[in-house]
Design a protein around this motif. Structure first.
Motif, mmCIF file in Angstrom:
data_model
loop_
_atom_site.group_PDB
_atom_site.id
_atom_site.type_symbol
_atom_site.label_atom_id
_atom_site.label_comp_id
_atom_site.label_asym_id
_atom_site.label_seq_id
_atom_site.Cartn_x
_atom_site.Cartn_y
_atom_site.Cartn_z
ATOM 1 N N CYS A 79 -2.953 97.078 14.324
ATOM 2 C CA CYS A 79 -3.614 96.853 15.612
ATOM 3 C C CYS A 79 -2.602 96.900 16.749
ATOM 4 C CB CYS A 79 -4.331 95.505 15.609
ATOM 5 S SG CYS A 79 -5.767 95.452 14.539
ATOM 6 N N TYR A 80 -1.449 96.281 16.548
ATOM 7 C CA TYR A 80 -0.424 96.295 17.591
ATOM 8 C C TYR A 80 0.122 97.711 17.792
ATOM 9 C CZ TYR A 80 -0.168 91.315 18.492
ATOM 10 O OH TYR A 80 -0.464 90.051 18.897
ATOM 11 N N ALA A 83 -2.530 99.504 19.708
ATOM 12 C CA ALA A 83 -2.521 99.054 21.104
ATOM 13 C C ALA A 83 -1.370 99.690 21.871
ATOM 14 C CB ALA A 83 -2.409 97.536 21.160
ATOM 15 N N SER A 84 -0.245 99.860 21.211
ATOM 16 C CA SER A 84 0.892 100.505 21.866
ATOM 17 C C SER A 84 0.586 101.964 22.186
ATOM 18 C CB SER A 84 2.125 100.411 20.961
ATOM 19 O OG SER A 84 3.232 101.074 21.547
ATOM 20 N N LYS A 87 -1.832 102.052 24.976
ATOM 21 C CA LYS A 87 -1.251 101.449 26.185
ATOM 22 C C LYS A 87 -2.174 100.387 26.787
ATOM 23 C CE LYS A 87 1.374 105.617 27.336
ATOM 24 N NZ LYS A 87 1.666 106.658 28.361
ATOM 25 N N GLY A 89 -1.572 96.994 26.058
ATOM 26 C CA GLY A 89 -0.821 95.754 26.189
ATOM 27 C C GLY A 89 -1.074 94.746 25.085
ATOM 28 N N GLU A 90 -0.405 93.609 25.222
ATOM 29 C CA GLU A 90 -0.488 92.569 24.200
ATOM 30 C C GLU A 90 -1.884 91.966 24.121
ATOM 31 O OE1 GLU A 90 1.625 88.291 23.085
ATOM 32 O OE2 GLU A 90 2.383 89.515 24.727
ATOM 33 N N GLU A 91 -2.504 91.749 25.280
ATOM 34 C CA GLU A 91 -3.847 91.180 25.285
ATOM 35 C C GLU A 91 -4.822 92.074 24.527
ATOM 36 O OE1 GLU A 91 -7.340 89.857 28.480
ATOM 37 O OE2 GLU A 91 -5.354 90.444 29.174
ATOM 38 N N ALA A 93 -4.007 94.172 22.162
ATOM 39 C CA ALA A 93 -3.654 94.130 20.744
ATOM 40 C C ALA A 93 -4.265 92.913 20.066
ATOM 41 C CB ALA A 93 -2.134 94.120 20.589
ATOM 42 N N VAL A 94 -4.215 91.771 20.741
ATOM 43 C CA VAL A 94 -4.799 90.551 20.174
ATOM 44 C C VAL A 94 -6.303 90.712 19.992
ATOM 45 C CG1 VAL A 94 -5.249 88.108 20.587
ATOM 46 C CG2 VAL A 94 -2.988 89.051 21.073
#
Length: 225
Positions: A79-80, A83-84, A87, A89-91, A93-94
Motif C-alpha cells: 500500500c505504501y 501510494a508512492s 503520489k 502521501g502518507e495519509e 497510504a494509511v
C-alpha cells in the motif's frame, strides 16, 4: 453530517445484499468523502485501484506464506509503495492500508475479497454523491466569487486610506494605520487561500466533469491579478 450520512447510507445499502460487505462500504464512504467532488473522485479511484493492487499482492503473498503476520506486513508495505507511485502521501497510504486490511479480512477467500471490493466501490459511489452537495457551485466559480468580494474590500480600504490622507494632509493617527494594516493583511491571507482553491480547481479539472479547464485557468489568472 454529510460524512456521517454517507457512511450510514453505504452501510445500509451494503446490508441489503450479501454480495457487498456493509462494514467495508461504510468505512470506504467515510474515508473517501472530501470537501469537493473532484477530490472525492480522486480518492475513490485511488481507493479502488489501491485495493485491487494491494489485495492482489496480498493474495500472492498469502499463497506463498499463508495467513500470517508477514503476509499482512507485505500487503501494507505494498500500500505504501502504491501510494508512492500514485503520489498521494502518507495519509493516502494509511487510508489504502486500512481498506486493504478490511478487504482481506480474517480469511484470504476469493469470494469474500470480491464482496469487500464491491463494498469499496459502493462506498466510493456514495461518497461521490454526498460530495456533490457539500459545497454549492463549482470550485472555480466559488473562487471567482470569493476573489471579487475581496476585491471590493480592497477598494473600500483604499478609498478610506485615500480620504483620510487627503483630509489630514498625510498626517493620520497610528491607530488608524494599524487598523488599515490589519485589514490589508486579512485580505491578503484570504486571497492566498483563494489562489490555492483556484489552483486546485485547475488540477481537479482532470477528475470532474463539472470543471471546465479553460474556465478554471481563466479564474486562476483573475485571482493571480
Amino acid at each position: 453530517l454529510l460524512s456521517a450520512l454517507a457512511a450510514a447510507i453505504a452501510y445500509g445499502l451494503g446490508s441489503l445484499t450479501p454480495q457487498v460487505s456493509a462494514v467495508v462500504a461504510g468505512v470506504a464512504a467515510l474515508i473517501t468523502v472530501r470537501p469537493t467532488f473532484h477530490a472525492s473522485m480522486q480518492e475513490a479511484l485511488r481507493q479502488v485501484l489501491g485495493v485491487i493492487l494491494g489485495a492482489s499482492f496480498a493474495l500472492l503473498s498469502a499463497q506463498l506464506l499463508g495467513l500470517t503476520a508477514l503476509a499482512i506486513f507485505l500487503a501494507v508495505a505494498a500500500c505504501y509503495a502504491t501510494a508512492s507511485l500514485l503520489k498521494i502521501g502518507e495519509e493516502g497510504a494509511v487510508a489504502l492500508g486500512v481498506t486493504v486490511i478490511l478487504v482481506l479480512g480474517p480469511q484470504f477467500d476469493t469470494q469474500a475479497i470480491e464482496t469487500r471490493l464491491l463494498g469499496v466501490i459502493l462506498g466510493g459511489v456514495v461518497a461521490l454523491a454526498v460530495s456533490y452537495f457539500i459545497r454549492p457551485g463549482t470550485p472555480h466559480g466559488r473562487a471567482l466569487a470569493d476573489v471579487m468580494t475581496r476585491g471590493e474590500r480592497i477598494s473600500r480600504l483604499l478609498t478610506d486610506v485615500g480620504r483620510a490622507l487627503a483630509a489630514s494632509r498625510g498626517q493620520v493617527p497610528a491607530a488608524d494605520a494599524k487598523i488599515w494594516l490589519a485589514e490589508a493583511e486579512a485580505v491578503l491571507r484570504d486571497i492566498v487561500e483563494i489562489r490555492h482553491a483556484a489552483t486546485d480547481a485547475v488540477d481537479g479539472s482532470r477528475w470532474s466533469p463539472m470543471i471546465g479547464r479553460e474556465e478554471a485557468e481563466a479564474v486562476l489568472a483573475q485571482v493571480s491579478i
